[in-house]
Write a protein that holds these residues in place. Structure first.
Motif, mmCIF file in Angstrom:
data_model
loop_
_atom_site.group_PDB
_atom_site.id
_atom_site.type_symbol
_atom_site.label_atom_id
_atom_site.label_comp_id
_atom_site.label_asym_id
_atom_site.label_seq_id
_atom_site.Cartn_x
_atom_site.Cartn_y
_atom_site.Cartn_z
ATOM 1 N N LYS A 15 59.598 18.451 24.518
ATOM 2 C CA LYS A 15 58.654 17.440 24.301
ATOM 3 C C LYS A 15 59.196 16.097 24.641
ATOM 4 C CE LYS A 15 57.373 18.696 20.752
ATOM 5 N NZ LYS A 15 57.020 18.590 18.751
ATOM 6 N N GLU A 16 60.433 15.343 24.655
ATOM 7 C CA GLU A 16 60.681 14.303 24.527
ATOM 8 C C GLU A 16 61.029 14.094 26.278
ATOM 9 O OE1 GLU A 16 64.607 11.154 23.490
ATOM 10 O OE2 GLU A 16 64.448 12.621 22.914
ATOM 11 N N ALA A 19 57.343 13.801 28.548
ATOM 12 C CA ALA A 19 57.630 12.522 27.476
ATOM 13 C C ALA A 19 57.725 11.662 28.543
ATOM 14 C CB ALA A 19 57.201 12.279 26.447
ATOM 15 N N GLN A 20 58.535 11.629 28.681
ATOM 16 C CA GLN A 20 59.356 10.553 29.481
ATOM 17 C C GLN A 20 58.827 10.824 31.028
ATOM 18 O OE1 GLN A 20 63.629 11.643 28.700
ATOM 19 N NE2 GLN A 20 63.697 10.591 27.293
ATOM 20 N N GLN A 23 56.119 8.955 31.686
ATOM 21 C CA GLN A 23 56.014 7.566 31.451
ATOM 22 C C GLN A 23 56.579 7.432 32.890
ATOM 23 O OE1 GLN A 23 57.306 6.060 27.639
ATOM 24 N NE2 GLN A 23 57.071 8.570 26.436
ATOM 25 N N THR A 42 64.589 7.642 32.988
ATOM 26 C CA THR A 42 64.255 8.079 32.072
ATOM 27 C C THR A 42 65.340 8.490 30.945
ATOM 28 O OG1 THR A 42 64.602 10.317 33.324
ATOM 29 C CG2 THR A 42 62.868 9.282 33.023
ATOM 30 N N TYR A 87 48.887 10.529 28.457
ATOM 31 C CA TYR A 87 49.813 8.988 29.114
ATOM 32 C C TYR A 87 48.809 8.109 28.024
ATOM 33 C CZ TYR A 87 51.895 4.706 30.214
ATOM 34 O OH TYR A 87 52.263 3.301 30.362
ATOM 35 N N ASP A 90 48.092 9.555 23.697
ATOM 36 C CA ASP A 90 49.551 10.653 23.841
ATOM 37 C C ASP A 90 50.564 10.346 24.300
ATOM 38 O OD1 ASP A 90 50.862 10.944 21.763
ATOM 39 O OD2 ASP A 90 50.263 13.849 21.667
ATOM 40 N N TYR A 92 53.362 9.764 23.740
ATOM 41 C CA TYR A 92 54.503 10.249 23.310
ATOM 42 C C TYR A 92 55.045 11.918 22.956
ATOM 43 C CZ TYR A 92 56.315 5.516 23.525
ATOM 44 O OH TYR A 92 56.594 4.183 24.326
ATOM 45 N N ILE A 94 52.984 13.112 20.411
ATOM 46 C CA ILE A 94 53.372 13.281 18.683
ATOM 47 C C ILE A 94 52.320 14.120 18.790
ATOM 48 C CG2 ILE A 94 53.155 12.473 17.388
ATOM 49 C CD1 ILE A 94 54.363 8.924 17.961
#
Length: 274
Positions: A15-16, A19-20, A23, A42, A87, A90, A92, A94
């Motif tokens: 997930k991280e 998310a990166q 972004q 990233t 984006y 949410d 990140y 979460i």
């Protein structure tokens, strides 16, 4: 266009990292970057031969969050309309809703990640919610015509919290895979509507009215959620309450008529979360 069977390069989706990339795409959407440059921006690790950047670009694309253009060894990454909403709401990843969305698209009937798609749309549907590791590998080897398919990224995807383990889609006990269905949640009704209609628009763009069998078999609605008929009917009734679809019971078999576009639901997907 399907991704290669081993596009994951043995890495499960984290997930991280997803998310990166979301972004990154929100900032650097006009230029091309090498995987090393993406890694620097990233903190997703990569190396000359392998690493997590390229697999996660593929995962995020299969999840419907990004568009990808490639020029030689460079990538241009842009958010999809869905990615922009994620984006904004949410970034990140979460919220459980975001993770449910990522899982569904990764596993949908028209997903580019064909192993995920095949398992949820064919294997679980035909063989039930419990299957041994050896049986699953055998089915996959036969279908994809390979000697030894690597299913470790799949099992890690749904058993590790850094991935999507907290969705409780899969439990593994003594090499037996036990799949678990997603419970219908009214606060996710706009997400359900978006998932149904976006796939409908892609797979059957010229049909505004379909039967139940078509919904299940040709659109694959609910298959990544492992919904039985009761859950599927419940979700469709909720969508009718919102006038997203109309259920025509005057015909036999019953038909379902789409009333809105998936695009019209994008801004509402997160609207009911507390």
């Amino acid at each position: 266009m399907s991704l290669p069977l081993n596009f994951h390069q043995t890495f499960a989706p984290e997930k991280e990292a997803i998310a990166q990339l979301v972004q990154f795409a929100s900032i650097y959407n006009n230029n091309y970057f090498t995987k090393e440059e993406i890694s620097q921006n990233t903190s997703i690790p990569t190396g000359k031969r392998s690493g997590k950047v390229v697999p996660h670009i593929n995962y995020a694309e299969a999840m419907g969050l990004i568009f990808v253009e490639k020029d030689g060894s460079k990538y241009r990454i842009e958010l999809t309309p869905l990615g922009k909403i994620v984006y904004e709401e949410d970034p990140y990843l979460i919220e459980e809703l975001s993770n449910v969305l990522c899982h569904y698209n990764l596993s949908s009937l028209n997903s580019r990640a064909k192993m995920w798609s095949f398992i949820f749309n064919q294997v679980v549907k035909n063989q039930g919610m419990e299957i041994t590791n050896n049986s699953l590998k055998s089915v996959l080897n036969k279908f994809f015509e390979v000697k030894d398919v690597n299913i470790t990224p799949f099992r890690t995807c749904y058993t590790e919290d850094r991935c999507f383990g907290d969705l409780n889609v899969l439990e593994i006990i003594e090499e037996k895979y036990i799949f678990k269905s997603h419970h219908v949640d009214r606060s996710y009704k706009y997400l359900y509507g978006y998932l149904l209609l976006s796939n409908w628009e892609i797979l059957l763009p010229n049909q505004t009215e379909v039967t139940y069998d078509t919904l299940v078999n040709e659109l694959g609605f609910g298959n990544p959620f492992i919904w039985d008929d009761t859950s599927l009917d419940e979700s469709l009734e909720i969508l009718q309450e919102e006038r997203l679809i109309i259920i025509n019971r005057q015909l036999s078999p019953v038909t379902y008529i789409r009333q809105v576009s998936s695009k019209s639901l994008l801004s509402k997907i997160y609207s009911l979360l507390i």
